[in-house]
Design a protein around this motif. Structure first.
Motif, mmCIF file in Angstrom:
data_model
loop_
_atom_site.group_PDB
_atom_site.id
_atom_site.type_symbol
_atom_site.label_atom_id
_atom_site.label_comp_id
_atom_site.label_asym_id
_atom_site.label_seq_id
_atom_site.Cartn_x
_atom_site.Cartn_y
_atom_site.Cartn_z
ATOM 1 N N CYS A 50 41.874 -23.111 -12.295
ATOM 2 C CA CYS A 50 40.569 -22.551 -12.670
ATOM 3 C C CYS A 50 40.115 -21.391 -11.792
ATOM 4 O O CYS A 50 38.963 -20.944 -11.916
ATOM 5 N N GLU A 51 40.996 -20.924 -10.935
ATOM 6 C CA GLU A 51 40.584 -19.880 -9.988
ATOM 7 C C GLU A 51 40.053 -18.641 -10.697
ATOM 8 O O GLU A 51 38.998 -18.090 -10.347
ATOM 9 N N SER A 52 40.751 -18.206 -11.748
ATOM 10 C CA SER A 52 40.328 -16.990 -12.460
ATOM 11 C C SER A 52 39.004 -17.200 -13.189
ATOM 12 O O SER A 52 38.160 -16.298 -13.240
ATOM 13 N N VAL A 53 38.798 -18.400 -13.739
ATOM 14 C CA VAL A 53 37.555 -18.695 -14.451
ATOM 15 C C VAL A 53 36.380 -18.713 -13.475
ATOM 16 O O VAL A 53 35.304 -18.180 -13.761
ATOM 17 N N ILE A 54 36.610 -19.322 -12.312
ATOM 18 C CA ILE A 54 35.552 -19.381 -11.297
ATOM 19 C C ILE A 54 35.172 -17.987 -10.841
ATOM 20 O O ILE A 54 33.987 -17.681 -10.658
ATOM 21 N N GLN A 55 36.169 -17.122 -10.696
ATOM 22 C CA GLN A 55 35.899 -15.756 -10.227
ATOM 23 C C GLN A 55 35.096 -14.940 -11.234
ATOM 24 O O GLN A 55 34.354 -14.032 -10.862
ATOM 25 N N THR A 56 35.227 -15.266 -12.504
ATOM 26 C CA THR A 56 34.508 -14.494 -13.536
ATOM 27 C C THR A 56 33.222 -15.189 -13.990
ATOM 28 O O THR A 56 32.155 -14.578 -14.004
ATOM 29 N N HIS B 212 28.642 -16.448 -9.192
ATOM 30 C CA HIS B 212 27.307 -16.477 -8.597
ATOM 31 C C HIS B 212 27.049 -17.765 -7.817
ATOM 32 O O HIS B 212 26.028 -17.886 -7.135
ATOM 33 N N ILE B 213 27.975 -18.728 -7.883
ATOM 34 C CA ILE B 213 27.795 -20.010 -7.191
ATOM 35 C C ILE B 213 28.669 -20.022 -5.936
ATOM 36 O O ILE B 213 29.830 -19.605 -5.975
ATOM 37 N N ARG B 214 28.127 -20.506 -4.850
ATOM 38 C CA ARG B 214 28.839 -20.559 -3.576
ATOM 39 C C ARG B 214 30.104 -21.400 -3.704
ATOM 40 O O ARG B 214 30.101 -22.459 -4.321
ATOM 41 N N SER B 215 31.181 -20.944 -3.083
ATOM 42 C CA SER B 215 32.449 -21.663 -3.130
ATOM 43 C C SER B 215 32.283 -23.058 -2.547
ATOM 44 O O SER B 215 31.714 -23.232 -1.467
#
Length: 936
Positions: free
Chosen positions: A285-291, A295-298
């Motif tokens: 899900c790395e790419s989905v999280i990046q797009t 706006h949400i903190r890692s």
């Protein structure tokens, strides 16, 4: 010195005494022949460690390590946890790997161990080193003190939150899983745990999720499933996700023990609190999280919620979708595994559901039942009491929204509806389709499944009703605008589906349920389907209105919401199940190309009414009768004429809406489409007096008096094809109707004189003549009486007796009132104004005035008027020959309604006077003759 001691187990104080027998039993003391390596004695400790680990992974181990030796092995591992050089077997196994991956990592405080753990699944990691590292990790799983960094970082926190109390068994308190659960419970309760300890916990939670073999319960309970479904997927958490996939039912079945072991592991590692713990999910899900979630903190727990919100959107990738759903399956089965939900709702859960601590369970309230308890309280009103806090309620709604996407995220639904899902919804695989499918088949479901789906649907309606917008209710707004061009197609389909589901149970319409619950219990008990409840309540309202009851039995708030429901139901035939079921075959035969919605199917059925099956025809007739009594329920009329209603009838009552539109139909400002729709409704009304409430009321006494023969043959639910209205027209010509009825019939005659389509009997009997003799007039876009005039002119050419009779009736009606003869009235408009202005219209008075003017040589009529009058006289003469009076009363009525009435009466009076004089004369003569005879 330490390295020397750890290189030979015999030099470790007490180790030989505690483990001598175990070394022999496990055959760990035999040195390979020819082996001269002084460090080979480290292999003995390694062998014992493997034996200890193997014992934990077997249900019935053949060889068991003694308790004293276990403690000694773990103690040695603990003592070597500071410097990896002290674990001689691991040191020699990983020398090259240490140089490759951890060259810059200083020895001491377990740093090299942690570095090697982090690179354990690298492709270039040697298998020998990976195996040694795994053994070390398994020892840490059995005793957290084998990890130097973890034991050191969390020492004060463990003591603070009593995670290693003395009265607990050593095997339990030392286990890594127990430590993690205890400290996680403190974190979830809002307690302060040091950042160093939380960092260590994160590392070891990730470690457990990466490698299933570190959890003995998984090995014990899932060995068969792993071999059968997930062989060769050992690395980076793939095995665990493979098992999760099997649990979801995508690859087979999983045993209950294995499923429980997985659930326990998920609770121990708590990936819901930080998605990075689940390496497989993190990478997918790395790419989905990046797009989508940048706006949400890692590491924020809301990352998972964000991913769920984008589950079936364009930003989601397939691999991420699978990993996410696999994890959510387990999170959904224990409310504590959603950290945001737990944080916002733990107070409510304790107060309302009697829950215990984060790491404690209760047989009376298992984890899966807590969420059910919370959502039962989520939508309670203030009167019902014991409501959730605002924050908790918002979280419950969030979870419900997520569960609606996939039935497998709802444990109770999947459990109770498994058979029904396979039976009815096996082909429904898209987002939300399974729940929609179950809702569509609600009546066919097993009782337990039906109850759960019904409760969920009820919650859906409450959730939708809870969303308000500036202009009012959200759902009402969506329904009203679902056919707008700007409306998203999927949204429109969703709104319609929601409406269709609501029809199955009135409880599914939240506002309707809240407004009318007491009225339903009082007036419509035991009725469940919404459409039946609406009919029951609306019938009660109508009866109270007709009987002019002092007090309505249905409450005001219910009457208002009932009106909303009635109006919404008219938009789509599927929202009226009885009508839809009766007309299914007719829709297929006559309206297959017509789309649902906007009342298009209903309008199509009306237009094809004569071709419909008997049952469907009856239902459509009843629908039209209801719509004519209350035109606001006529969806098509209201939609097409919306602007015209605002212009001409802004203050008109809903019951008089059509009447108002009819009165303004010929206005220059009238919209052509609306005018056409009004004409359609007039044509419908003229097919049966019961479809014209105003006429029905005005002629209440006249209809049974003059048209009794027609009524006796009539059926309650089929048209009379205008027979009653034709009957009343004849009595109108004879001037025998009551004044109210006469006024209404005059309007009908005037309207049908301008448009032949408004006369059903004329259309029925003269269709061939209109097609052959008056085709051009019938094709005219605007009907102004041309067809009627054509039939009158061609009266001699008409062969069909019934058609000829209808035309003669028209002529007879025109003698009674010039207004019902639009062609003659238009031609003579100026002459009426000049010569007959003082004459009151009606009962043939103005027609008689014109006829007298025609005979008076001193009066000069307009040429066109004079010509039309002469034509009418010829037609009337022919009509008198073709259709002579049936009796004295008809003859008298013909004379009285004749335009030459005065002339005829004068002739009759003169004739009577002459006869009287002759009689007198004859009487005198006979008297004289008689006297002369007597004298003789």
């Amino acid at each position: 010195m330490t390295a020397i001691i750890f290189s030979d187990y015999r030099l470790i104080c007490g180790f030989m005494d505690d483990c001598k027998n175990d070394i022999n039993i496990l055959k760990c003391g035999s040195i390979r022949l020819g082996e001269k390596d002084a460090h080979s004695q480290g292999e003995v400790v390694s062998c014992l460690e493997k034996g200890l680990v193997k014992e934990a992974e077997e249900r019935d181990p053949k060889i068991q390590v003694s308790e004293l030796c276990k403690k000694a092995i773990l103690r040695v591992a603990e003592l070597s946890s500071d410097d990896f050089h002290l674990d001689r077997h691991l040191y020699f196994a990983c020398r090259d790997d240490r140089e490759r991956f951890c060259e810059n990592t200083q020895a001491g405080e377990g740093r090299v161990y942690k570095c090697l753990f982090n690179h354990k699944f690298e492709e270039s990691m040697s298998e020998k080193c990976r195996e040694a590292l795994t053994t070390r990790q398994k020892l840490i799983a059995q005793d957290y003190k084998v990890s130097y960094s973890l034991a050191k970082s969390c020492k004060s926190d463990l003591k603070k939150y009593r995670c290693n109390v003395e009265n607990l068994p050593r095997s339990r308190e030392a286990r890594l899983s127990y430590l993690l659960m205890c400290l996680e419970s403190a974190v979830h309760r809002g307690r302060q745990v040091s950042s160093e300890c939380q960092g260590e916990m994160l590392d070891y939670r990730r470690m457990l999720m990466e490698d299933f073999s570190l959890s003995p319960e998984i090995i014990l309970s899932c060995r068969g499933e792993i071999e059968h479904h997930c062989s060769g997927l050992h690395r980076k958490g793939r095995t665990l996700h493979c098992l999760m996939k099997v649990v979801r039912g995508e690859k087979g079945n999983l045993g209950m023990n294995c499923q429980q072991a997985l659930q326990t592991l998920i609770q121990e590692t708590d990936p819901g609190a930080d998605y990075r713990i689940d390496r497989a999910l993190n990478e997918a899900c790395e790419s989905v999280i990046q797009t989508a979630c940048k706006h949400i903190r890692s590491g924020d727990p809301m990352i998972l919620s964000c991913l769920m919100e984008h589950l079936y959107t364009e930003k989601m990738v397939e691999d991420c979708e699978h990993r996410l759903l696999e994890l959510q399956y387990f999170i959904s089965r224990d409310w504590k595994l959603d950290p945001v939900l737990y944080r916002k709702c733990q107070g409510d859960a304790s107060r309302l559901c009697h829950t215990h601590g984060w790491n404690e369970t209760s047989e009376l309230m298992p984890p899966g039942a807590v969420f059910s308890c919370l959502y039962r309280h989520a939508y309670r009103t203030e009167e019902q009491g014991r409501r959730l806090s605002r924050e908790c309620r918002a979280e419950v709604q969030r979870i419900l929204h997520q569960r609606a996407m996939d039935v497998k995220l709802d444990p109770a639904l999947q459990d109770k509806c498994l058979i029904d899902l396979g039976k009815w919804c096996s082909e429904k695989t898209e987002t939300g389709q399974e729940l929609e499918c179950l809702q569509d088949h609600l009546d066919d479901l097993a009782v337990e499944c039906r109850d759960i789906v019904g409760n969920l649907t009820e919650l859906e309606s409450e959730d939708v009703a809870d969303n308000q917008i500036d202009s009012g209710d959200l759902m009402e707004c969506l329904i009203q605008n679902k056919h707008q061009k700007d409306m998203n197609e999927k949204c429109a389909i969703g709104v319609t589906h929601f409406q269709l589901v609501q029809m199955k149970d009135f409880r599914f319409s939240y506002k309707f349920k809240m407004a009318c619950k007491e009225d339903v219990l009082k007036l419509c008990p035991n009725i469940k389907k919404k459409v039946d409840v609406v009919i029951c309540l609306s019938t009660t309202v109508r009866n109270d209105t007709l009987q002019e009851a002092k007090e309505h039995r249905v409450s005001l708030k219910c009457r208002k919401q009932l009106r909303v429901e009635e109006l919404e139901m008219t938009e789509d035939i599927r929202l009226e199940p009885d009508l839809y079921e009766a007309c299914k075959s007719d829709i297929k035969n006559h309206c297959s190309t017509v789309q649902y919605g906007n009342a298009q199917i209903i309008e199509c059925l009306k237009e094809n009414k004569k071709q419909l099956s008997t049952r469907c025809h009856q239902k459509v007739f009843k629908l039209q009768e209801t719509e004519m009594m209350d035109p606001e329920l006529d969806y098509t009329l209201m939609r097409v004429c919306k602007q015209m209603i605002k212009r001409f009838c802004p203050e008109a009552d809903s019951k008089t809406m059509l009447q108002c539109l009819k009165q303004n139909k010929n206005s220059e400002l009238m919209d052509p489409k609306c005018k056409q729709m009004i004409t359609k409704r007039q044509i419908t009304q003229n097919t049966d007096y019961r479809l014209n409430p105003v006429l029905r009321k005005a002629c209440k006494a006249d209809i049974p008096k003059f048209c009794h023969g027609i009524l006796t043959k009539a059926k309650d639910d089929s048209e009379l094809e205008g027979q009653v209205i034709s009957c009343l027209k004849l009595r109108y010509a004879d001037q025998r109707l009551s004044s109210d009825c006469e006024d209404q019939i005059r309007i009908i005659i005037q309207e049908s004189a301008l448009d032949y389509r408004l006369d059903p009997q004329l259309q029925l009997h003269c269709s061939d003549e209109i097609a052959s003799l008056c085709a051009e007039e019938a094709a005219a876009q605007e009907q102004t009486g041309q067809v009627e005039e054509c039939l009158k002119v061609n009266l001699l050419k008409i062969k069909t007796e019934m058609c000829k009779k209808e035309v003669l009736n028209m002529l007879k009606e025109s003698k009674a009132d010039i207004f019902v003869d639009p062609v003659l009235h238009t031609a003579c408009a100026l002459d009426i104004k000049h010569h007959c202005a003082a004459i009151t219209p009606g009962r043939g008075r103005q027609m008689s005035c014109l006829m007298e003017a025609l005979e008076d040589k001193r009066v000069r009529l307009q040429p066109e008027c004079k010509k039309r009058l002469n034509d009418r006289i010829e037609m009337w003469s022919y009509a008198a020959k073709v259709a002579p009076a049936d009796g004295f009363s008809d003859l008298a009525m013909q004379v009285m309604t004749s335009p030459s009435k005065n002339y005829i009466l004068s002739v009759i009076s003169g004739s009577i006077c002459i006869l009287f004089l002759i009689g007198l004369m004859c009487g005198r003569i006979t008297k004289r003759v008689t006297r002369e005879l007597k004298d003789r």
